[in-house]
Design an enzyme around this catalytic site. Structure first.
Site, PDB file in Angstrom:
ATOM      1  N   GLY A  48       0.794  -1.231   0.000  1.00  0.00           N
ATOM      2  CA  GLY A  48       0.000   0.000   0.000  1.00  0.00           C
ATOM      3  C   GLY A  48       0.821   1.273   0.000  1.00  0.00           C
ATOM      4  N   SER A  49       2.027   1.237  -0.574  1.00  0.00           N
ATOM      5  CA  SER A  49       2.811   2.483  -0.603  1.00  0.00           C
ATOM      6  C   SER A  49       2.163   3.512  -1.531  1.00  0.00           C
ATOM      7  CB  SER A  49       4.264   2.221  -0.991  1.00  0.00           C
ATOM      8  OG  SER A  49       4.375   1.844  -2.338  1.00  0.00           O
ATOM      9  N   ASN A  50       1.498   3.061  -2.581  1.00  0.00           N
ATOM     10  CA  ASN A  50       0.773   4.021  -3.434  1.00  0.00           C
ATOM     11  C   ASN A  50      -0.407   4.629  -2.673  1.00  0.00           C
ATOM     12  OD1 ASN A  50       1.767   4.223  -6.423  1.00  0.00           O
ATOM     13  ND2 ASN A  50       2.067   2.084  -5.817  1.00  0.00           N
ATOM     14  N   MET A 109      -4.208  -7.480  -6.697  1.00  0.00           N
ATOM     15  CA  MET A 109      -3.699  -8.621  -7.453  1.00  0.00           C
ATOM     16  C   MET A 109      -4.772  -9.514  -8.072  1.00  0.00           C
ATOM     17  SD  MET A 109      -0.618  -7.882  -7.393  1.00  0.00           S
ATOM     18  CE  MET A 109       0.179  -9.306  -8.123  1.00  0.00           C
ATOM     19  N   ARG A 110      -6.037  -9.096  -8.025  1.00  0.00           N
ATOM     20  CA  ARG A 110      -7.070  -9.919  -8.672  1.00  0.00           C
ATOM     21  C   ARG A 110      -7.436  -9.322 -10.020  1.00  0.00           C
ATOM     22  NH1 ARG A 110     -11.063 -13.246  -5.084  1.00  0.00           N
ATOM     23  NH2 ARG A 110      -9.891 -13.260  -3.126  1.00  0.00           N
ATOM     24  N   ASN A 128      -5.632   1.996 -12.921  1.00  0.00           N
ATOM     25  CA  ASN A 128      -4.604   1.121 -12.347  1.00  0.00           C
ATOM     26  C   ASN A 128      -3.240   1.744 -12.604  1.00  0.00           C
ATOM     27  OD1 ASN A 128      -3.453  -1.300 -11.236  1.00  0.00           O
ATOM     28  ND2 ASN A 128      -3.001  -1.995 -13.318  1.00  0.00           N
ATOM     29  N   HIS A 169       0.781   0.546 -13.264  1.00  0.00           N
ATOM     30  CA  HIS A 169       1.590  -0.626 -13.598  1.00  0.00           C
ATOM     31  C   HIS A 169       3.052  -0.185 -13.727  1.00  0.00           C
ATOM     32  CE1 HIS A 169       2.475  -4.574 -15.226  1.00  0.00           C
ATOM     33  NE2 HIS A 169       3.251  -3.955 -16.082  1.00  0.00           N
TER      34      HIS A 169
HETATM   35  C1  GRF Z   1       3.188  -1.186  -7.578  1.00  0.00           C
HETATM   36  O1  GRF Z   1       4.462  -1.406  -8.115  1.00  0.00           O
HETATM   37  C2  GRF Z   1       2.153  -1.103  -8.665  1.00  0.00           C
HETATM   38  O2  GRF Z   1       2.633  -0.561  -9.836  1.00  0.00           O
HETATM   39  C3  GRF Z   1       1.784  -2.539  -8.890  1.00  0.00           C
HETATM   40  O3  GRF Z   1       1.817  -3.111  -7.602  1.00  0.00           O
HETATM   41  C4  GRF Z   1       2.723  -2.388  -6.781  1.00  0.00           C
HETATM   42  C5  GRF Z   1       1.977  -1.994  -5.552  1.00  0.00           C
HETATM   43  O4  GRF Z   1       2.788  -1.416  -4.567  1.00  0.00           O
HETATM   44  N1  GRF Z   1       0.501  -2.635  -9.560  1.00  0.00           N
HETATM   45  P1  GRF Z   1       2.156  -0.807  -3.258  1.00  0.00           P
HETATM   46  O5  GRF Z   1       1.288  -1.889  -2.617  1.00  0.00           O
HETATM   47  O6  GRF Z   1       1.358   0.405  -3.634  1.00  0.00           O
HETATM   48  O7  GRF Z   1       3.332  -0.481  -2.386  1.00  0.00           O
END
Ligand code: GRF
Length: 190
Positions: free
Chosen positions: A13-15, A88-89, A105, A107
């Site tokens: 969940g860093s994003n 991841m789904r 999303n 990526h």
């Molecule tokens: C990120 O690299 C994103 O691009 C990919 O999954 C990762 C998620 O990272 N879809 P986080 O859980 O947000 O740290």
């Protein structure tokens, strides 16, 4: 008026954290109405709880059951946008169709290159000198939806997969917040 968003995350969940920080620092005018995960141990859930964002865990492995519950949680939350952040789904065509152009999303590659899993590792092993990240709409395919924005990340001679991954995450956090702010301002409309 802030745009209402739901974040779906399976992992660290860093994003999500970048969004939480950007909202606090007034760089992102959005309201995170709910954080939903399919993984009980997802650290993203803890990050949400720490700042009192409602959370939901939907653990069903059965896609139809999962998506029914997901749709119901989203409805109740009042979210207008669905933001996938390390989720991841794979969502079904029916679910995507019901939320067309409302699911985004991120990526970690310059799509269409290196789609699918371990995109950073794929780029690393391919020996390219440049990779990057992509924010795109989610369509029925995997990493195939219309691209909204991309950022390039150079692969430097002394890089290891770890140093590259760290720079990629930094680039992702900036890009995702910028795109979500554009969505909030209404400057991205499909
Ligand atoms: C990120 O690299 C994103 O691009 C990919 O999954 C990762 C998620 O990272 N879809 P986080 O859980 O947000 O740290």
């Amino acid at each position: 008026m802030s745009v209402k968003m739901a974040v779906l995350a399976s992992g660290n969940g860093s994003n999500l954290q970048a969004m939480i920080d950007a909202i606090r620092e007034h760089r992102l005018d959005a309201e995170l109405r709910i954080v939903i995960s399919d993984q009980p141990k997802a650290y993203a859930l803890e990050r949400a709880k720490a700042v009192k964002i409602p959370t939901a865990l939907i653990a069903s492995k059965e896609r139809e059951v999962f998506e029914q519950e997901l749709a119901s949680q989203l409805r109740q939350s009042g979210a207008e946008w669905i933001v996938l952040a390390g989720f991841m789904r794979i969502l079904s065509a029916a679910f995507v169709g019901a939320h067309r152009n409302r699911i985004v999303n991120i990526h970690p590659s310059l799509l269409p290159l290196f789609s699918g899993k371990d995109a950073i590792g794929q780029a690393w092993r391919a020996g390219v000198t440049e990779t990057g990240c992509t924010v795109h709409y989610v369509d029925e395919g995997v990493d195939t939806g219309p691209i909204i924005r991309q950022t390039k990340v150079a692969i430097q001679p002394g890089d290891t997969v770890e140093t590259l991954t760290e720079r990629m995450h930094h680039a992702e956090h900036q890009l995702y917040v910028e795109v979500l702010q554009m969505i909030s301002e209404g400057s991205i409309i499909r």
